[in-house]
Design a protein around this motif. Structure first.
Motif, PDB file in Angstrom:
ATOM      1  N   PHE A   3       0.832  -1.246   0.026  1.00  0.00           N
ATOM      2  CA  PHE A   3      -0.123  -0.268  -0.038  1.00  0.00           C
ATOM      3  C   PHE A   3       0.771   1.307   0.137  1.00  0.00           C
ATOM      4  O   PHE A   3       0.593   2.127  -0.740  1.00  0.00           O
ATOM      5  N   PHE A  23       2.774   2.464  -3.369  1.00  0.00           N
ATOM      6  CA  PHE A  23       2.022   2.826  -4.514  1.00  0.00           C
ATOM      7  C   PHE A  23       2.171   2.144  -5.727  1.00  0.00           C
ATOM      8  O   PHE A  23       1.833   2.599  -6.691  1.00  0.00           O
ATOM      9  N   GLY A  24       2.596   0.734  -5.664  1.00  0.00           N
ATOM     10  CA  GLY A  24       2.779   0.136  -7.060  1.00  0.00           C
ATOM     11  C   GLY A  24       3.927   0.391  -7.868  1.00  0.00           C
ATOM     12  O   GLY A  24       3.836   0.308  -8.912  1.00  0.00           O
ATOM     13  N   GLY A  37      -0.202   4.982  -7.114  1.00  0.00           N
ATOM     14  CA  GLY A  37      -1.065   5.656  -6.065  1.00  0.00           C
ATOM     15  C   GLY A  37      -1.270   4.813  -4.926  1.00  0.00           C
ATOM     16  O   GLY A  37      -1.159   3.762  -5.128  1.00  0.00           O
ATOM     17  N   PRO A  38      -2.114   5.265  -4.012  1.00  0.00           N
ATOM     18  CA  PRO A  38      -2.147   4.437  -2.941  1.00  0.00           C
ATOM     19  C   PRO A  38      -3.098   3.176  -3.149  1.00  0.00           C
ATOM     20  O   PRO A  38      -4.190   3.617  -3.824  1.00  0.00           O
ATOM     21  N   GLY A  39      -2.880   2.197  -2.804  1.00  0.00           N
ATOM     22  CA  GLY A  39      -3.723   0.803  -2.976  1.00  0.00           C
ATOM     23  C   GLY A  39      -3.482   0.314  -4.312  1.00  0.00           C
ATOM     24  O   GLY A  39      -4.111  -0.819  -4.771  1.00  0.00           O
ATOM     25  N   ILE A  40      -2.592   1.074  -5.280  1.00  0.00           N
ATOM     26  CA  ILE A  40      -2.405   0.335  -6.667  1.00  0.00           C
ATOM     27  C   ILE A  40      -1.346  -0.794  -6.400  1.00  0.00           C
ATOM     28  O   ILE A  40      -0.324  -0.556  -6.033  1.00  0.00           O
ATOM     29  N   THR A  41      -1.512  -1.899  -7.249  1.00  0.00           N
ATOM     30  CA  THR A  41      -0.485  -2.951  -7.189  1.00  0.00           C
ATOM     31  C   THR A  41      -0.317  -3.135  -8.817  1.00  0.00           C
ATOM     32  O   THR A  41      -1.213  -3.718  -9.457  1.00  0.00           O
TER      33      THR A  41
END
Lengths: 470, 176
Positions: free
Chosen positions: A203, A206-207, B125-129
Motif C-alpha cells: 500500500f 503505491f505500486g 497511487g495508494p492501493g495500486i498494485t
C-alpha cells in the motif's frame, strides 16, 4: 568502470558495500522486532507525551491564563517554542533541496532522516500558535473560507496570516517531497516482505515498479521540487521573522531579522540533525557505513558558518542600536544584555557564538562525542535566542508602570515537554518502519563515492603520476 | 492487482554498466525494448533507451502560474471589491503585502499539482498494485524486458539469445 570518480573527494560509503548489502543494511531494522532499548526510549517519550497531554488539557480547559503570561509579556515560552521548532525544521529541506541543487553527494546519507525530522518538527511548531489562540476549536478561522459573516475575510496584510500560509505550504511540500523519495524504498521493503507486512508496504509503495520512465519523471520532479523548496525554506523563516520585524516594538523592528533568522534556523536545524543522526547510528550500528565522519564534518562546517553569521547578527544589532541614536532601541538592547534577563542573553551568546567556534579545529569537527555535546549546546542556545528576542523586548515596554517579570508556569513548560514527547515518539516509530537512509539514492552514488571505488582510483592516480614522473 | 495481458521476456543484469552496454547493443540491432527496470535512477539510460525528456516541469510551471494568479487575484478582489478595509492607512490595493502569500500559494500549487500529475501519469497511487517481473529489481538487479505477446517461439528464442549475448545473468518469461 566508466563512472567518474574524483581522487580528491573522500569516500562517503564505507565497508566495500555492494548494492545488495545496502538493501540489507537499511531494510533490516524494519524487519525485526526492536530491541529493549527502543522500548525503554519509546516508553520515556510516551511518558513525556502523557505529562504534556495533561498540561495541554489544562491549557485548553482553563485558557492560556494558566501560563502566567501577563499584560506586558503576551508572548512567552509558546512562541519561543514555535520559532525554535520551525527553525529546527529547516535543516531537512536545506539538506534535501539546496544540497541537491548544489549536487552535494553527502546529502544522500542524511536526507531521509533529516526530512523526517523536518516534518515532525513542523508538526510540533504548528501546535503552539494554535494553542496560543486560546479557543483551539476556532483555529479554522485563520483560513480564508467563504463564511456567513459577510463573508468577512482574513487580513491578508498581516504577517501572522502570512505565517499560516508559509508554515502550511512548507509542511505540505516537505511531506510530498519526503514521501515521493520514500516510495521506491518502500517498494524495496515490499519485495522482501511476506504476509501482512507485504500488504502494508504494498500500500505504502503505491505500486512502484522501477520502470526507466518512472525514474526519469521521479528525478525530474525531485529537481523541480528542490528548486521550489529552496526559496520556500528561505521564505518560511523570513516570514516568521516578519511576525516580529513588521511590529513597532524596539528590539523587534529591525530589517536584519530575515537573514539573521534564516541563518539561525539552519544553525539549529543542523545541530538537531547531528544529535539525531549520532543517536540513530548508535541504535542501528550498520548506519555508520552510510553516515560517516565525512558527513558529520560537512554538517559541522555548516554549523560553524551559520553560527558565525548569527554571531555577526547579534553584534550588528548592538551596533545599530547604538548608532541609531533612538533611545528606546538603545534601552531595549542595554536591557537585553544587562537587565533582569541577563542570564538568558549570556546563555545565548555562549552557546551560539562561542561554542560553535570549536569547529574551526578539524580534529574536533571529526569527533563524534564533541559534535554530539555541542549539537545539544547549540540548540539550547538557539532556544534562548528566541526567548531573549521575545521576552526581553516585551517585559519593559514604553510605560515603566507596566514593567513586569515573567516566568512560565508548569503548564507552559508541560506544553513544551508535550512536543518533545511527540517528536521523540514519531521519530522512534519512523526509525523502525521506514528506511532511515535513502536506499535508492545511496545506491546511485555507490560507484562514485563507495570506499572501494574511491580508494582504487586514488591508487590508480598515484601510480599514474609516478609513471609520468619517470 | 492490475494485469497488462502481456507476455514478457526479460533478462536480469548484475551491474548498471553492463545494462547500459546491453541496451545500446540491443537497440542498435533494431529490437524494440518494452521497458527497463532498475533499483535506482541510472544516469545515461534515457538517451540510450531513446526516452524523451519528461514534460513534468512544464506542468509544474503551469500549476505555479495558476497559483500566482489565483492568490494575487483573490486578495485584490477581496480588498478592492468584496470587503475593502483600511489597514494602517494604506491603500486598498497594497500589492507589496500580497507578495508573501502569492509566493507561498504559487509554490503550493506547483508542488501539489506536479506530484499528483506524476502519480497519475505513472499509474501509481495508494492501493495500486502493478504487476512486477522480479522482486530483486528493487534490490540489485537491472532488467531489460521485451513484449513477446503473440510472438513465435523462434522470435522469442532469438531475443533470449540476444539477452544472453549481452551478458544477462538470467532470462525468464512471465505473463503479467
Amino acid at each position: 568502470m566508466s563512472a567518474v570518480v574524483s581522487d580528491i573527494r573522500p569516500a562517503l560509503i564505507e565497508g566495500n558495500k555492494t548494492y545488495h548489502q545496502i538493501t540489507e543494511d537499511i531494510c533490516s531494522p524494519t524487519e525485526q522486532l526492536p530491541d529493549k532499548n527502543w522500548f525503554i526510549l519509546i516508553l520515556f517519550t510516551l511518558g513525556l507525551f502523557g505529562f504534556g497531554a495533561v498540561s495541554m488539557f489544562v491549557t485548553v480547559y482553563w485558557g492560556i491564563g494558566s501560563w502566567y503570561l501577563n499584560k506586558t509579556v503576551g508572548w512567552g515560552w509558546d512562541i519561543t517554542n514555535f520559532v525554535w521548532w520551525v527553525g529546527i525544521g529547516h535543516a531537512g529541506t536545506l539538506i534535501s533541496a539546496i544540497l541537491l541543487l548544489f549536487r552535494q553527494k553527502w546529502r544522500t546519507g542524511v536526507n531521509r532522516a533529516a526530512e523526517a525530522m523536518t516534518i515532525f518538527a513542523v508538526i510540533c511548531a504548528g501546535i503552539f500558535p494554535i494553542i496560543h489562540m486560546g479557543r483551539v476549536w476556532m483555529a479554522f478561522f485563520i483560513f480564508p473560507y467563504p463564511n456567513t459573516r459577510g463573508p468577512l475575510w482574513v487580513n491578508f496584510n498581516s504577517p501572522l496570516l502570512w505565517d499560516v500560509f508559509a508554515i502550511s505550504t512548507y509542511f505540505t511540500v516537505s511531506l510530498l517531497f519526503w514521501y515521493t523519495g520514500l516510495v521506491p524504498d518502500f517498494a524495496t521493503i515490499r519485495d522482501r516482505a511476506t504476509g501482512f507486512r507485504k500488504k502494508i508496504y504494498n500500500f505504502l509503495s503505491f505500486g512502484w515498479t522501477g520502470s526507466a520512465k518512472h525514474w526519469q519523471r521521479w528525478e525530474a520532479m525531485a529537481l523541480v521540487l528542490a528548486g521550489l523548496s529552496t526559496p520556500l525554506v528561505l521564505s518560511v523563516h523570513t516570514i516568521v521573522s516578519f511576525d516580529f520585524a513588521t511590529s513597532v516594538i524596539p528590539g523587534w523592528h529591525t530589517t536584519i531579522f530575515p537573514p539573521y533568522f534564516v541563518a539561525g534556523a539552519i544553525f539549529s536545524g543542523f545541530a538537531m540533525v547531528q544529535t539525531l543522526m549520532i543517536l540513530t547510528s548508535i541504535a542501528i550500528p550498520q548506519l555508520k557505513n552510510y553516515i560517516t565522519l565525512q558527513h558529520i564534518e560537512s554538517m559541522n562546517k555548516v554549523i560553524v558558518l551559520t553560527g558565525s553569521i548569527v554571531g555577526v547578527a547579534y553584534l550588528t544589532e548592538l551596533f545599530i542600536a547604538w548608532y541609531s541614536g533612538y533611545i528606546y532601541e538603545q534601552f531595549a538592547f542595554y536591557n537585553r544584555a544587562l537587565g533582569p534577563y541577563w542570564w538568558a542573553y549570556f546563555a545565548m551568546m555562549t552557546c551560539n557564538v562561542v561554542s560553535p567556534q570549536f569547529f574551526w579545529v578539524k580534529s574536533l569537527r571529526r569527533n563524534v562525542l564533541v559534535t554530539f555535546i555541542l549539537s545539544i549546546v547549540v540548540n539550547i542556545g538557539m532556544w534562548f535566542e528566541r526567548f531573549v528576542i521575545i521576552v526581553t523586548s516585551l517585559h519593559r515596554d514604553f510605560l515603566p508602570s507596566s514593567w513586569a517579570y515573567y516566568s512560565p508556569s508548569w503548564v507552559e513548560v508541560g506544553d513544551y515537554i508535550f512536543t518533545f514527547g511527540l517528536f521523540g515518539t514519531l521519530y522512534l516509530i519512523f526509525m523502525r518502519v521506514a528506511p532511515v537512509v535513502a536506499i535508492a539514492e545511496v545506491k546511485s552514488i555507490l560507484k562514485t563515492s563507495g570506499n572501494q571505488y574511491v580508494n582504487a582510483n586514488k591508487e590508480h592516480a598515484k601510480t599514474h603520476q609516478e609513471e609520468a614522473a619517470h | 492487482m492490475r494485469t497488462l495481458n502481456k507476455t514478457v521476456l526479460y533478462g536480469l543484469y548484475l551491474d548498471e554498466e553492463i545494462l547500459l552496454d546491453a541496451v545500446r547493443e540491443i537497440r542498435e540491432e533494431g529490437n524494440e525494448i518494452w521497458d527497463v527496470f532498475t533499483p535506482f535512477p541510472v544516469h545515461g539510460l534515457d538517451p540510450v533507451l531513446g526516452l524523451k525528456e519528461s514534460r513534468l516541469h512544464i506542468a509544474g510551471f503551469v500549476y505555479g502560474l495558476f497559483g500566482t494568479c489565483t492568490a494575487f487575484g483573490f486578495m485584490t478582489w477581496v480588498f478592492t471589491r468584496d470587503w475593502p478595509i483600511i489597514f494602517g492607512g494604506k491603500p486598498y490595493f497594497s500589492a507589496p503585502s500580497f507578495v508573501p502569500i502569492t509566493f507561498e500559494f504559487t509554490v503550493l500549487m506547483a508542488a501539489v499539482g506536479m506530484v499528483i500529475t506524476f502519480y497519475l501519469v505513472c499509474g501509481l497511487g495508494p492501493g495500486i498494485t502493478n504487476p512486477y517481473l522480479d522482486p530483486r529489481i528493487t534490490d540489485d538487479r537491472f532488467c531489460i524486458a521485451f513484449d513477446v505477446t503473440g510472438k513465435s517461439k523462434d522470435e522469442v528464442e532469438a531475443l533470449r539469445a540476444l539477452l544472453n549475448k549481452t551478458s544477462a545473468d538470467e532470462t525468464n518469461i512471465k505473463d503479467i
